[in-house]
Design a protein around this motif. Structure first.
Motif, PDB file in Angstrom:
ATOM      1  N   TRP A  60       0.620  -0.807   0.517  1.00 44.10           N
ATOM      2  CA  TRP A  60       0.136  -0.188  -0.369  1.00 44.10           C
ATOM      3  C   TRP A  60       1.395   0.548  -0.313  1.00 44.10           C
ATOM      4  O   TRP A  60       1.855   0.737   0.687  1.00 44.10           O
ATOM      5  CB  TRP A  60      -0.010  -0.035   1.155  1.00 44.10           C
ATOM      6  N   MET A  62       0.864   5.798   0.813  1.00 37.99           N
ATOM      7  CA  MET A  62      -0.317   6.648   0.968  1.00 37.99           C
ATOM      8  C   MET A  62       0.576   8.210   0.812  1.00 37.99           C
ATOM      9  O   MET A  62       2.028   8.055   0.847  1.00 37.99           O
ATOM     10  CB  MET A  62      -1.278   6.194   2.189  1.00 37.99           C
ATOM     11  N   ASN A  68      -5.038   9.403   0.624  1.00 42.93           N
ATOM     12  CA  ASN A  68      -5.039   8.619  -0.920  1.00 42.93           C
ATOM     13  C   ASN A  68      -5.087   7.836  -0.578  1.00 42.93           C
ATOM     14  O   ASN A  68      -3.165   7.066  -1.476  1.00 42.93           O
ATOM     15  CB  ASN A  68      -3.676   9.597  -1.522  1.00 42.93           C
ATOM     16  N   LYS A  70      -3.755   3.661  -1.461  1.00 43.92           N
ATOM     17  CA  LYS A  70      -4.054   3.314  -2.544  1.00 43.92           C
ATOM     18  C   LYS A  70      -2.981   1.396  -2.621  1.00 43.92           C
ATOM     19  O   LYS A  70      -2.215   2.072  -1.864  1.00 43.92           O
ATOM     20  CB  LYS A  70      -3.436   3.620  -3.761  1.00 43.92           C
ATOM     21  N   LYS A  71      -3.793   0.911  -2.664  1.00 46.71           N
ATOM     22  CA  LYS A  71      -3.488  -0.845  -2.914  1.00 46.71           C
ATOM     23  C   LYS A  71      -2.019  -0.429  -4.154  1.00 46.71           C
ATOM     24  O   LYS A  71      -2.792   0.086  -5.387  1.00 46.71           O
ATOM     25  CB  LYS A  71      -4.089  -1.699  -3.736  1.00 46.71           C
TER      26      LYS A  71
END
Length: 87
Positions: A60, A62, A68, A70-71
């Motif tokens: 991940w 961020m 925000n 996100k993977k």
């Protein structure tokens, strides 16, 4: 824990969540209060604006304030070198 590129903040894991605080111990913030899996190995990006971590199933990224999230899609056979961060 990992220290920011400018040496002013650290990121670390507490109770499975990613936290950020000033190196003097002030302004501690839980950046991942809503994640359900335990987080591990947070690191700052070279510019200090993003944080990368894993839950051992996914990686991940961020913003440094936890926004925000996100993977990352590493594709088949993808891997992350935890010694560094490549934008």
């Amino acid at each position: 824990p990992a220290i920011s590129p400018l040496g002013k903040e650290i990121v670390f894991i507490c109770k499975g969540h990613v936290h950020r605080m000033d190196v003097n111990g002030e302004h501690r913030m839980d950046l991942t209060p809503d994640i359900t899996k335990k987080a591990y190995f947070p690191v700052f990006s070279p510019d200090g604006e993003r944080i990368l971590f894993t839950d051992f199933e996914q990686c991940w990224v961020m913003d440094r304030d936890g926004a925000n999230l996100k993977k990352l899609d590493l594709g088949s056979g993808g891997r992350v070198d935890w010694g560094g961060f490549t934008p």
